[in-house]
Design an enzyme around this catalytic site. Sequence first.
Site, PDB file in Angstrom:
ATOM      1  N   SER A   1       1.048  -0.323  -5.420  1.00 46.27           N
ATOM      2  CA  SER A   1       0.501   0.920  -5.956  1.00 46.27           C
ATOM      3  C   SER A   1       1.602   1.961  -6.087  1.00 46.27           C
ATOM      4  O   SER A   1       2.744   1.745  -5.657  1.00 46.27           O
ATOM      5  CB  SER A   1      -0.611   1.446  -5.031  1.00 46.27           C
ATOM      6  N   SER A   2       1.277   3.071  -6.702  1.00 44.96           N
ATOM      7  CA  SER A   2       2.120   4.261  -6.879  1.00 44.96           C
ATOM      8  C   SER A   2       3.169   4.105  -7.970  1.00 44.96           C
ATOM      9  O   SER A   2       4.008   4.985  -8.142  1.00 44.96           O
ATOM     10  CB  SER A   2       2.802   4.687  -5.574  1.00 44.96           C
TER      11      SER A   2
ATOM     12  N   MET B   1       0.849  -1.200   0.000  1.00 44.93           N
ATOM     13  CA  MET B   1       0.000   0.000   0.000  1.00 44.93           C
ATOM     14  C   MET B   1       0.883   1.247   0.000  1.00 44.93           C
ATOM     15  O   MET B   1       1.094   1.873   1.030  1.00 44.93           O
ATOM     16  CB  MET B   1      -0.907  -0.019   1.232  1.00 44.93           C
ATOM     17  N   ASP B   2       1.365   1.603  -1.171  1.00 46.63           N
ATOM     18  CA  ASP B   2       2.343   2.687  -1.291  1.00 46.63           C
ATOM     19  C   ASP B   2       1.687   3.943  -1.841  1.00 46.63           C
ATOM     20  O   ASP B   2       0.873   3.883  -2.769  1.00 46.63           O
ATOM     21  CB  ASP B   2       3.461   2.223  -2.250  1.00 46.63           C
ATOM     22  N   GLY B   3       2.051   5.110  -1.248  1.00 43.26           N
ATOM     23  CA  GLY B   3       1.599   6.364  -1.836  1.00 43.26           C
ATOM     24  C   GLY B   3       0.710   7.228  -0.954  1.00 43.26           C
ATOM     25  O   GLY B   3       0.228   8.265  -1.415  1.00 43.26           O
TER      26      GLY B   3
END
Lengths: 284, 346
Positions: free
Chosen positions: B291-292, B40-42
């Site tokens: 993500s990101s 879960m990046d960003g």
Amino acid sequence: MLRLSLPISTRLSPSPREKQDDASPGGLPYAHSSPLAGKPRLPSLLLPGLMPRHVAVIMDGNARWALRRGLPPSAGHEAGVRSLRHLLHLCSHWGIPVLTVFAFSSDNWYRPKAEVDFLMSLFERVIRTELDNFARDGVKICVIGDSSKLPSSLQKAIAYAEESTIRNSRVQLIVAISYSGKYDIVQSCRSIAQKVKDGVLQVEDIDEKLVEQELETSCSKYPYPDLLIRTSGELRVSNFLLWQLAYAELFFAQALWPDFGEAELVEALVSYQQRHRRYGTRSS
Amino acid sequence: MEKQSSTRVLLFSSLRDFMRRSIFCILMAGPIPNHIAFIMDGNRRFAKKRHMVVGDGHKAGFESLITILNYCYQLGVKYVTVYAFSIENFKRKPEEVQQLMDLMVDKIDELLEGSFLSKYGIRLYFIGNLGLLGERVRLAAEKAMKATAGNSRAVLLICVAYTSYDEIVHAVEESCREKLNCTEQITESFNSPTENGHCLDEYGGKKLTQKENGYMSHSLEEFRESHSCEIEEATSLVCNGGTERSGDARLILRTSDITEDREKCPVIKLVDIERHMYMAVAPDPDILIRSSGETRLSNFLLWQTTFSPLSSPAVLWPEIGLWQLAWAVLGYQRNYSYIQKKRKQA
């Protein structure tokens, strides 16, 4: 716009060098027909200070390349060797000190026997015939993987090549043959367990550094790749350098391995140099 | 005017639901992944983009997580793993770390009080070196795991205070400890004092017999079960006054055999290490989504994602939606047969 993965090389057509044997890969002129002639200069797109110290490559796509041309897989593997030679030459002159290539996975033993036998003899032939080039380019070769499964003649060729190139220092070529990332960790664990059993270590002494020291890539000054390139568009790591890839930047190129040349390498390096590497912390 | 506006909202909502159902129908025509993992990046970049404080970015990330979980469980995915907090993240500013820990406790309480977990029958696991967490967070995590232990329809694995390095080192330690214990057990039972010189009269019995004149008698099945060693069945030897036991399924070992067993018992195998992984409670992920737009693993599930297709949509985690999930599932379905073949070979 939805993007499945970043970045992907958009090169889908065969390399011009397939049609023009005298031209260099990527279409840049060379003085001689061999792509290994001369000293390739670092393209201006790339910053010398941001070059990765260790590049790892999953050389995928030889069989597909051959299939598209109506050739047997062996022709694809021979073409793959030419790509590797060229990549090694570029690394040697562009200041990338370590190149690791995934030549043969432990899963590849399941391939047809004829193909496996061909690959074993190809590895042996290439190792023996490239020794002069290794000396010229300052290549130190190191082979990792479960060598017990390899033919004894190949084992001997490997041992000789490692011994005779041990003092070379321009670029280290690590070739993973009969290798898997999980196997590397299991053998590291066994070494540690033996030391615990022998009383050299306590169980409580086991830490990340110890595991790292026992991995096969500890033969290198830079055991952890900064950049992993996988060709042929496949988006997975496939049991290669499992521990060592924790923070590596991944680049998935669409080109099949025999088509991977200077242009594709530059694209991967440009992508790498644009990335922000945080290692779990914050950049600000 | 207001009526028109609310009609438009209802229409849009109905259209959105219809599209979601259509996408689900398309996806369900092919194999559905059993396990999806998310990095879960960003969150912070999202907060910066929207001129919010960092904490609000993480809160938006949590809302996004619930949305994605809804999609996954409705689609039929059984296991979802999320990378909530890495051991490396402890190096961030203390205020941000504390904010994240407080958010974690609040959201755990919110989940336990709400209906989301019971709606899908979700069992919670907190995966990682929980001893590194503060007591408040660790107790909240343990409480949540205990409260949902009876659920079995779906599983949510939250990796917190986790890195693959820590997980692998832990597995290596446990494997070494197990090997050491096995070796010590063999030594102990060999060195224990002889009682009356008779073998215990237990055909397929539960206890190891005592040493007698340099021999030990075992129930073959029990010995193999307890030590997982590959040992050759020795020819039956004298026991109990020299009478050869014939037609007996006991394994009589010579002293030298014991030494050999000690030497080779047990060899650490890949399955031993896998058994001691924190993530041994779930199968390997079928897809890993980060993500990101960053394409790196960041020390997440390195062992478990060796054959998992990787997907790195460019959207920040709070912006991720059904499109990105659907795209990743389609990619999985495209490579399904190849990946299944590779997994079987491995």
